[in-house]
Design an enzyme around this catalytic site. Structure first.
Site, PDB file in Angstrom:
ATOM      1  N   CYS A  71       0.987  -1.250   0.039  1.00  0.00           N
ATOM      2  CA  CYS A  71      -0.121   0.032  -0.194  1.00  0.00           C
ATOM      3  C   CYS A  71       0.765   1.179  -0.041  1.00  0.00           C
ATOM      4  O   CYS A  71       1.859   1.308   0.949  1.00  0.00           O
ATOM      5  CB  CYS A  71      -0.913  -0.073   1.251  1.00  0.00           C
ATOM      6  SG  CYS A  71      -1.984   1.601   1.277  1.00  0.00           S
ATOM      7  N   CYS A  75       0.442   4.621   6.777  1.00  0.00           N
ATOM      8  CA  CYS A  75      -0.282   4.773   8.307  1.00  0.00           C
ATOM      9  C   CYS A  75       0.651   3.932   9.292  1.00  0.00           C
ATOM     10  O   CYS A  75       0.786   2.894   8.975  1.00  0.00           O
ATOM     11  CB  CYS A  75      -1.512   4.028   8.171  1.00  0.00           C
ATOM     12  SG  CYS A  75      -2.718   4.503   6.682  1.00  0.00           S
ATOM     13  N   CYS A  78       0.185   0.194  10.224  1.00  0.00           N
ATOM     14  CA  CYS A  78      -0.315  -0.890   9.460  1.00  0.00           C
ATOM     15  C   CYS A  78       0.959  -1.648   8.849  1.00  0.00           C
ATOM     16  O   CYS A  78       1.674  -1.105   8.109  1.00  0.00           O
ATOM     17  CB  CYS A  78      -0.927  -0.076   8.278  1.00  0.00           C
ATOM     18  SG  CYS A  78      -1.732  -1.389   7.187  1.00  0.00           S
ATOM     19  N   CYS A 115     -16.530  -9.363   5.497  1.00  0.00           N
ATOM     20  CA  CYS A 115     -15.801  -8.004   5.274  1.00  0.00           C
ATOM     21  C   CYS A 115     -14.492  -8.138   4.510  1.00  0.00           C
ATOM     22  O   CYS A 115     -13.635  -8.848   4.972  1.00  0.00           O
ATOM     23  CB  CYS A 115     -15.378  -7.408   6.755  1.00  0.00           C
ATOM     24  SG  CYS A 115     -14.720  -5.640   6.399  1.00  0.00           S
ATOM     25  N   CYS A 146     -19.515  -6.208   3.720  1.00  0.00           N
ATOM     26  CA  CYS A 146     -18.952  -5.331   4.067  1.00  0.00           C
ATOM     27  C   CYS A 146     -17.439  -5.150   3.341  1.00  0.00           C
ATOM     28  O   CYS A 146     -16.770  -6.160   2.866  1.00  0.00           O
ATOM     29  CB  CYS A 146     -18.452  -5.172   5.661  1.00  0.00           C
ATOM     30  SG  CYS A 146     -17.520  -3.896   6.183  1.00  0.00           S
ATOM     31  N   CYS A 206     -19.440   2.012   8.737  1.00  0.00           N
ATOM     32  CA  CYS A 206     -18.738   0.984   9.627  1.00  0.00           C
ATOM     33  C   CYS A 206     -17.335   2.014  10.065  1.00  0.00           C
ATOM     34  O   CYS A 206     -16.306   2.269   9.032  1.00  0.00           O
ATOM     35  CB  CYS A 206     -18.272  -0.444   9.296  1.00  0.00           C
ATOM     36  SG  CYS A 206     -17.139  -1.105  10.366  1.00  0.00           S
ATOM     37  N   ARG A 278     -17.883  -3.044  18.060  1.00  0.00           N
ATOM     38  CA  ARG A 278     -17.120  -4.211  17.581  1.00  0.00           C
ATOM     39  C   ARG A 278     -15.810  -4.104  18.520  1.00  0.00           C
ATOM     40  O   ARG A 278     -15.008  -3.480  18.337  1.00  0.00           O
ATOM     41  CB  ARG A 278     -16.866  -4.170  16.135  1.00  0.00           C
ATOM     42  CG  ARG A 278     -16.113  -5.693  15.887  1.00  0.00           C
ATOM     43  CD  ARG A 278     -16.062  -6.123  14.447  1.00  0.00           C
ATOM     44  NE  ARG A 278     -17.511  -5.799  13.994  1.00  0.00           N
ATOM     45  CZ  ARG A 278     -17.778  -4.971  12.905  1.00  0.00           C
ATOM     46  NH1 ARG A 278     -17.021  -4.263  12.397  1.00  0.00           N
ATOM     47  NH2 ARG A 278     -18.972  -4.913  12.485  1.00  0.00           N
TER      48      ARG A 278
HETATM   49  N1  SAM Z   1      -6.767   0.778   3.008  1.00  0.00           N
HETATM   50  C1  SAM Z   1      -7.968   0.792   3.794  1.00  0.00           C
HETATM   51  C2  SAM Z   1      -8.076   1.917   4.823  1.00  0.00           C
HETATM   52  O1  SAM Z   1      -7.053   2.231   5.336  1.00  0.00           O
HETATM   53  O2  SAM Z   1      -8.989   2.115   4.881  1.00  0.00           O
HETATM   54  C3  SAM Z   1      -8.395  -0.512   4.346  1.00  0.00           C
HETATM   55  C4  SAM Z   1      -7.728  -1.408   5.053  1.00  0.00           C
HETATM   56  S1  SAM Z   1      -7.171  -0.908   6.602  1.00  0.00           S
HETATM   57  C5  SAM Z   1      -5.983  -2.216   7.006  1.00  0.00           C
HETATM   58  C6  SAM Z   1      -8.534  -0.894   7.848  1.00  0.00           C
HETATM   59  C7  SAM Z   1      -8.112  -0.415   9.210  1.00  0.00           C
HETATM   60  O3  SAM Z   1      -7.471  -1.462   9.860  1.00  0.00           O
HETATM   61  C8  SAM Z   1      -7.280   0.650   9.434  1.00  0.00           C
HETATM   62  O4  SAM Z   1      -8.099   2.025   9.305  1.00  0.00           O
HETATM   63  C9  SAM Z   1      -7.028   0.603  10.867  1.00  0.00           C
HETATM   64  O5  SAM Z   1      -7.934   0.985  11.652  1.00  0.00           O
HETATM   65  C10 SAM Z   1      -7.162  -0.910  11.005  1.00  0.00           C
HETATM   66  N2  SAM Z   1      -5.754  -1.427  11.415  1.00  0.00           N
HETATM   67  C11 SAM Z   1      -4.564  -1.428  10.512  1.00  0.00           C
HETATM   68  N3  SAM Z   1      -3.394  -1.935  11.117  1.00  0.00           N
HETATM   69  C12 SAM Z   1      -3.905  -2.231  12.359  1.00  0.00           C
HETATM   70  C13 SAM Z   1      -3.193  -2.597  13.483  1.00  0.00           C
HETATM   71  N4  SAM Z   1      -1.993  -3.032  13.449  1.00  0.00           N
HETATM   72  N5  SAM Z   1      -3.777  -2.542  14.713  1.00  0.00           N
HETATM   73  C14 SAM Z   1      -5.259  -2.319  15.013  1.00  0.00           C
HETATM   74  N6  SAM Z   1      -6.150  -1.517  13.887  1.00  0.00           N
HETATM   75  C15 SAM Z   1      -5.185  -1.792  12.685  1.00  0.00           C
HETATM   76  C1  DTB Z   2     -11.199  -2.596  11.605  1.00  0.00           C
HETATM   77  O1  DTB Z   2     -11.538  -1.464  12.288  1.00  0.00           O
HETATM   78  N1  DTB Z   2     -10.232  -3.460  12.047  1.00  0.00           N
HETATM   79  C2  DTB Z   2      -9.855  -4.543  10.827  1.00  0.00           C
HETATM   80  C3  DTB Z   2     -11.127  -4.205   9.846  1.00  0.00           C
HETATM   81  N2  DTB Z   2     -11.499  -3.016  10.370  1.00  0.00           N
HETATM   82  C4  DTB Z   2     -10.657  -4.166   8.584  1.00  0.00           C
HETATM   83  C5  DTB Z   2      -8.594  -4.756  10.634  1.00  0.00           C
HETATM   84  C6  DTB Z   2      -7.659  -4.683  11.587  1.00  0.00           C
HETATM   85  C7  DTB Z   2      -6.260  -5.028  11.134  1.00  0.00           C
HETATM   86  C8  DTB Z   2      -5.235  -5.639  12.215  1.00  0.00           C
HETATM   87  C9  DTB Z   2      -3.977  -5.906  11.509  1.00  0.00           C
HETATM   88  C10 DTB Z   2      -3.991  -6.631  10.430  1.00  0.00           C
HETATM   89  O2  DTB Z   2      -4.083  -7.838  10.447  1.00  0.00           O
HETATM   90  O3  DTB Z   2      -3.578  -6.068   9.368  1.00  0.00           O
HETATM   91 FE1  SF4 Z   3      -2.939   1.397   3.333  1.00  0.00          FE
HETATM   92 FE2  SF4 Z   3      -2.807   0.018   5.864  1.00  0.00          FE
HETATM   93 FE3  SF4 Z   3      -3.054   2.711   5.645  1.00  0.00          FE
HETATM   94 FE4  SF4 Z   3      -5.094   1.046   4.725  1.00  0.00          FE
HETATM   95  S1  SF4 Z   3      -4.402   1.269   6.848  1.00  0.00           S
HETATM   96  S2  SF4 Z   3      -4.451   2.715   3.669  1.00  0.00           S
HETATM   97  S3  SF4 Z   3      -3.830  -0.621   3.964  1.00  0.00           S
HETATM   98  S4  SF4 Z   3      -1.385   1.628   5.195  1.00  0.00           S
END
Ligand code: SAM
Ligand code: DTB
Ligand code: SF4
Length: 343
Positions: A71, A75, A78, A115, A146, A206, A278
């Site tokens: 990506c 973030c 992530c 989802c 979702c 959501c 959730r």
């Molecule tokens: N790329 C899209 C976005 O950022 O909206 C969708 C996927 S993203 C992984 C969805 C959500 O997962 C993020 O907004 C964040 O709140 C959550 N998330 C990602 N990494 C995480 C982590 N290490 N621990 C907890 N929540 C996480």
């Molecule tokens: C949300 O709030 N949490 C989920 C879902 N929406 C997409 C993602 C959590 C991601 C946790 C780290 C990972 O496995 O990437």
């Molecule tokens: Fe990309 Fe992860 Fe950020 Fe979603 S949360 S925009 S997958 S870097």
């Protein structure tokens, strides 16, 4: 003093909705809820919860990463950002058969919502066309659908709605003042714009956040205020405890105090009474007793399945046992029934 008197006493100590002159939740009001004695807060949250949801009801939502890694966003939490060396291998969008098999398995295991997550900044036209096919297929199984695909243009939101998308997940993650410490490849306003596009297309929202990213208590209150002041507030509110993934900038963040986490769930329930709150990422690190407190505080949904997107989640068997021990049960509902139940 009986339970009813106690309930009245607790309710009388705060106005129905402590608001600003514009009729919104103030950060201070939310902060004072967060600071209440824990037992009072739990009691109040559970009281609100029972006014809006059947006793013992829990929603089971299964996640699938349909497009993983690589990506372009940064973030800080992530593991899927291309900027961080986390060992996550980038994969292209999954084929419909594979997604359908995963959704069918989730349904057989008892999930009612499926989802699909994609590690995109924003999907392109051709991505939306392909995801629309996935949504139609999953919808065909009779599951709630979702998706979380990044920022969404209005026409993309309409296309996804037409394909049968029930919910779109797009998190605000934290308070606006702390957001730039976490990500600088997009703005808070970008997130709000996508949420507005989702809402306008008639898709349920959501939207939640993450705690444990080094934020101050005021930022936690600020996040809840942002969520509760969305008009209307989200139908689903995922509260994630940061999964600290080696290689991400936030890997060494201080873990959240478990009682502080429970408080955030409770205040989310109180300020967004009809939302599905959730208990999301971080359950694997949490332990059964803390999870039970979160359910007491009004959480009524979990991510269910051995994996979140790329990190682990409690095994299905462990969750089945936990829910049985706590007397929680998923009731199979369609999206329409769900909307009715929450009205
Ligand atoms: N790329 C899209 C976005 O950022 O909206 C969708 C996927 S993203 C992984 C969805 C959500 O997962 C993020 O907004 C964040 O709140 C959550 N998330 C990602 N990494 C995480 C982590 N290490 N621990 C907890 N929540 C996480
Ligand atoms: C949300 O709030 N949490 C989920 C879902 N929406 C997409 C993602 C959590 C991601 C946790 C780290 C990972 O496995 O990437
Ligand atoms: Fe990309 Fe992860 Fe950020 Fe979603 S949360 S925009 S997958 S870097």
């Amino acid at each position: 003093m009986g339970a009813n008197d106690l309930q009245q006493t607790i309710t009388l100590h705060r106005p129905a909705k402590p608001v600003t002159p514009q009729g919104l939740w103030s950060v201070e009001a939310i902060q004072s809820l967060l600071d209440k004695p824990l037992m009072d807060l739990l009691f109040e949250a559970q009281t609100v919860h029972r006014q809006h949801f059947p006793e013992g009801d829990i929603e089971l939502a299964t996640l699938l990463s349909v497009k993983t890694g690589g990506c372009p966003e940064n973030c800080g939490y992530c593991p899927q950002s291309a900027e961080f060396d986390t060992g996550v291998k980038a994969q292209k969008l999954m084929e419909v058969d594979e997604v359908l098999r995963a959704a069918q398995a989730a349904k057989e295991a008892g999930a009612t919502r499926f989802c699909m997550g994609a590690a995109w900044r924003a999907p392109k036209d051709r991505d939306v066309e392909k995801v629309a096919v996935l949504i139609e297929a999953v919808k065909g199984l009779g599951m709630q659908t979702c998706a979380t695909l990044g920022m969404l243009e209005p026409h993309h939101a309409h296309q996804l709605k037409a394909a049968g998308l029930d919910y779109y997940n797009h998190n605000l993650d934290t308070a606006p003042e702390y957001y730039t410490d976490i990500v600088d490849t997009r703005s808070y306003q970008d997130r709000l714009d996508t949420l507005a596009n989702v809402r306008s297309a008639g898709i349920s929202v959501c939207c939640g956040g993450i705690v444990g990213m080094g934020e101050q208590p005021v930022h936690r209150a600020g996040l809840i205020a942002q969520l509760a002041n969305l008009n209307p507030y989200p139908e689903s509110v995922p509260i994630n405890s940061l999964v600290r993934v080696p290689g991400t900038p936030l890997a060494d963040s201080e873990p959240v105090d478990p009682f502080d986490f429970v408080r955030i769930i409770a205040v989310s329930r109180i300020t967004m009474p009809t939302a599905r709150v959730r208990l999301s990422a971080g359950r694997q690190q949490m332990g059964d007793a803390v999870q039970a407190l979160c359910f007491m505080a009004g959480a009524n949904s979990i991510f269910y399945g051995d994996k979140l997107l790329v990190t682990g989640n409690p095994d299905v068997e462990a969750d089945v046992q936990l829910l049985r021990k706590l007397g929680l049960q998923s009731r199979r509902t369609t999206a329409t029934e769900e909307a009715g139940a929450c009205a």
